[in-house]
Design an enzyme around this catalytic site. Structure first.
Site, PDB file in Angstrom:
ATOM      1  N   LYS A   1       7.774  -0.655   6.415  1.00 37.79           N
ATOM      2  CA  LYS A   1       7.257   0.684   6.131  1.00 37.79           C
ATOM      3  C   LYS A   1       8.432   1.592   5.796  1.00 37.79           C
ATOM      4  CE  LYS A   1       3.694   2.474   8.039  1.00 37.79           C
ATOM      5  NZ  LYS A   1       2.668   3.055   8.952  1.00 37.79           N
TER       6      LYS A   1
ATOM      7  N   VAL B   1       4.226   0.852   2.225  1.00 36.91           N
ATOM      8  CA  VAL B   1       4.326  -0.367   3.019  1.00 36.91           C
ATOM      9  C   VAL B   1       4.521  -1.555   2.084  1.00 36.91           C
ATOM     10  CG1 VAL B   1       3.210  -1.856   4.711  1.00 36.91           C
ATOM     11  CG2 VAL B   1       2.864   0.614   4.816  1.00 36.91           C
TER      12      VAL B   1
ATOM     13  N   GLY C   1       0.752   5.319   1.402  1.00 32.48           N
ATOM     14  CA  GLY C   1       0.084   6.269   2.282  1.00 32.48           C
ATOM     15  C   GLY C   1       0.755   7.618   2.259  1.00 32.48           C
TER      16      GLY C   1
ATOM     17  N   GLY D   1       0.827  -1.203   0.000  1.00 32.80           N
ATOM     18  CA  GLY D   1       0.000   0.000   0.000  1.00 32.80           C
ATOM     19  C   GLY D   1       0.857   1.247   0.000  1.00 32.80           C
TER      20      GLY D   1
ATOM     21  N   MET E   1       2.281   9.022   4.690  1.00 28.59           N
ATOM     22  CA  MET E   1       3.514   9.029   5.458  1.00 28.59           C
ATOM     23  C   MET E   1       4.545   8.061   4.905  1.00 28.59           C
ATOM     24  SD  MET E   1       4.090   8.463   9.555  1.00 28.59           S
ATOM     25  CE  MET E   1       3.945   6.687   9.504  1.00 28.59           C
ATOM     26  N   ALA E   2       4.108   6.937   4.345  1.00 26.71           N
ATOM     27  CA  ALA E   2       5.065   5.906   3.958  1.00 26.71           C
ATOM     28  C   ALA E   2       4.439   4.943   2.971  1.00 26.71           C
ATOM     29  CB  ALA E   2       5.548   5.151   5.201  1.00 26.71           C
TER      30      ALA E   2
ATOM     31  N   ASP F   1      -3.905   8.581  16.154  1.00 28.67           N
ATOM     32  CA  ASP F   1      -4.460   8.352  14.824  1.00 28.67           C
ATOM     33  C   ASP F   1      -5.275   7.057  14.795  1.00 28.67           C
ATOM     34  OD1 ASP F   1      -4.978   9.056  12.213  1.00 28.67           O
ATOM     35  OD2 ASP F   1      -3.139   8.196  11.407  1.00 28.67           O
TER      36      ASP F   1
END
Length: 526
Positions: free
Chosen positions: A48, A33, A28, A26, A30-31, A142
């Site tokens: 990640k 994965v 995202g 995936g 932020m990062a 979060d």
């Protein structure tokens, strides 16, 4: 200048430190994965890799290191474990436990709003994870469906503990920035939106938003942009949960709304207090012992002693592991903490499986007509069917455990939908008729059955019989929540009214409008 991979770069097939990257799972904010294999221990992990816009901030990296070390302390059955944090060739990464399954958002998309039993099983495990975090003084910041992972046997793992704490911008917390790194606006607490100091009660609020979505299919507040949603969290009260789910115990609705209180002091003081309330509701309204396959929530850990042979085996693997690379000295403490976290987890699991072989793995020979294993408990059989979603799997629930009426009747619901999709109308009709014959104590099942009967009759052009089924459905329309069945009813009404004249059509127009709007005050019915 540091060299980072571009956001679109795929690391699949490469080796980063001790990890062979297999494929990307995936992407995202932020990062990215990846699924990777840890070479020295021959195990799969989730890797990640941080985005360059975050990794290039030296202050962020320093805070990130401290938080990763703190997160490595969270050894708990309901928390995704961090194994190692490191960098190589300016690629900064976190290696963590790989959890095969789906996140809660994906689970909701597949299954729809959870029934009481399933919802409480999920909620209690998340609350247990938050309780462990509170003991260590860690605020997640979060909590949302994407960070709640669910395995095939309904074990819950909360992800990204400790990774959401970053320093605010010099101008304060802007909502757009918050949406990227400090939380997600749909799930943030009022104090988080305002940039105030946070404690574990902020996570309880975010968890309350998530529970509201778990039970209704959507969060309590939605808007066109982050600012609109933020204002709603600050100023609006959510629609009473009992309006959307009148079948839920009032006690549970009160718990959710207490979690969603605007002022932190009006929420539960701690996740342990919340967990105690959920435990009471589970005992009163579900009336079963806690499933053996899942962690013991009294302690939050697997309820067995450490397996020392497993720990010694892991220590040998640690000794044989290659030394940290030149660019990874700063993470050795975190890596060591991660190894000991794994040692504890492996030891607990080995001990648990030796003492209590879980029903999900205790298979016996299945009857020849069904190529489906039989499990020791109905709970294990149901979860197996939920994972496969096949006709045979749902038939196995019905045939292997015919005396478990609660479970078999709901398996018939799933099986009837399969038959309907495959145009096996007579088989679907037979199951719908069985469900429609349920007594008044099961209005949800009866409504489901009547909706299916009406739909099948329309498909068979038996419009008068469809009208009779729709008339019987009317008094219990509020119990019809399955999206597929609602669409089927809409189709049945629209099609049947065209065949039975303008008067009936006018009545059904009113009914359809009330059904779609969830109206409680509609007076006319077919």
């Amino acid at each position: 200048m540091a060299r980072f991979p571009s956001p679109s770069r795929d690391l699949s097939g490469q080796t980063v430190g001790d990890f062979r990257v297999l494929r990307r799972l995936g992407v995202g904010a932020m990062a990215d994965v990846y699924l990777a294999e840890q070479i020295s221990l021959r195990r799969q992990v989730a890797l990640k890799v941080l985005r360059p816009e975050l990794a290039s901030d030296s202050t962020y990296l320093e805070r990130f290191r401290r938080e990763a070390q703190a997160a490595a302390k969270l050894v708990h059955a309901n928390i995704v474990q961090i194994f190692e944090v490191g960098s190589e060739d300016d690629i900064h990464y976190i290696a963590m436990e790989y959890v095969p399954g789906v996140n809660l958002r994906q689970w909701l998309q597949k299954n729809g709003p959870a029934e009481l039993r399933t919802a409480l099983i999920i909620m209690r495990q998340v609350a247990a994870a938050l309780a462990k975090a509170a003991e260590e003084g860690i605020v997640h910041r979060d909590i949302k469906p994407e960070n709640i992972l669910i395995t095939r046997n309904l074990e819950v793992k909360v992800a990204d503990f400790g990774l959401a704490r970053v320093r605010p911008t010099e101008q304060g917390l802007e909502l757009t920035r918050v949406g990227m790194t400090m939380g997600t606006p749909l799930y943030m607490s009022p104090e988080q939106i305002q940039g105030k100091p946070l404690d574990i009660r902020s996570d309880i609020y975010s968890f309350g938003v998530t529970c509201y979505q778990l039970l209704t299919g959507e969060p309590p507040f939605k808007g066109d942009n982050a600012m609109v949603v933020g204002v709603m969290h600050l100023t609006r009260e959510p629609e009473p949960l009992e309006n959307k789910r009148p079948d839920l115990p009032r006690a549970l609705c009160q718990v959710i709304h207490r979690m969603l209180a605007k002022e932190p002091e009006k929420r539960f003081a701690s996740p342990k207090a919340l967990l105690a309330e959920l435990r009471k509701i589970y005992a009163e309204y579900v009336g079963e012992s806690w499933p053996e396959e899942l962690p013991d929530l009294e302690t939050g850990e697997w309820s067995v002693a450490l397996s020392t042979p497993a720990i010694r085996q892991l220590e040998e693997a640690m000794k044989a592991a290659p030394p940290p690379a030149k660019n990874r000295r700063w993470i050795w403490a975190a890596a060591l903490a991660g190894f000991w976290a794994l040692a504890m987890g492996v030891g607990l699991l080995v001990g648990y499986y030796r003492i209590h072989e879980p029903p999900l793995l205790a298979e016996t020979t299945s009857p020849p007509r069904l190529n489906v294993p039989k499990y020791d408990t109905i709970f294990g059989q149901w979860l197996h069917a939920s994972q496969l979603g096949t006709e045979e799997a749902w038939r196995a629930v019905i045939e292997y455990f015919p005396d478990k009426v609660y479970w078999t009747s709901r398996a018939k619901m799933r099986l009837a939908q399969i038959y309907l999709r495959e145009d096996r109308l007579e088989e679907a009709l037979r199951l719908f008729q069985e469900l429609a014959a349920m007594g008044d104590s099961e209005p949800e099942l009866r409504a489901f059955g009547l909706a299916g009967i009406a739909g099948v009759y329309v498909l068979q052009k038996r419009y008068r019989e469809a009208a009779d089924a729709l008339n019987q459905l009317w008094p219990m329309r509020d119990h019809l929540r399955d999206p597929l069945m609602r669409r089927l009813v809409d189709y049945a009404i629209t099609t049947t009214r065209e065949k039975l004249g303008p008067i009936t059509a006018q009545e059904w127009d009113s009914w359809l409008k009330s059904l779609q709007n969830g109206s409680e005050n509609a007076e006319n019915r077919p």
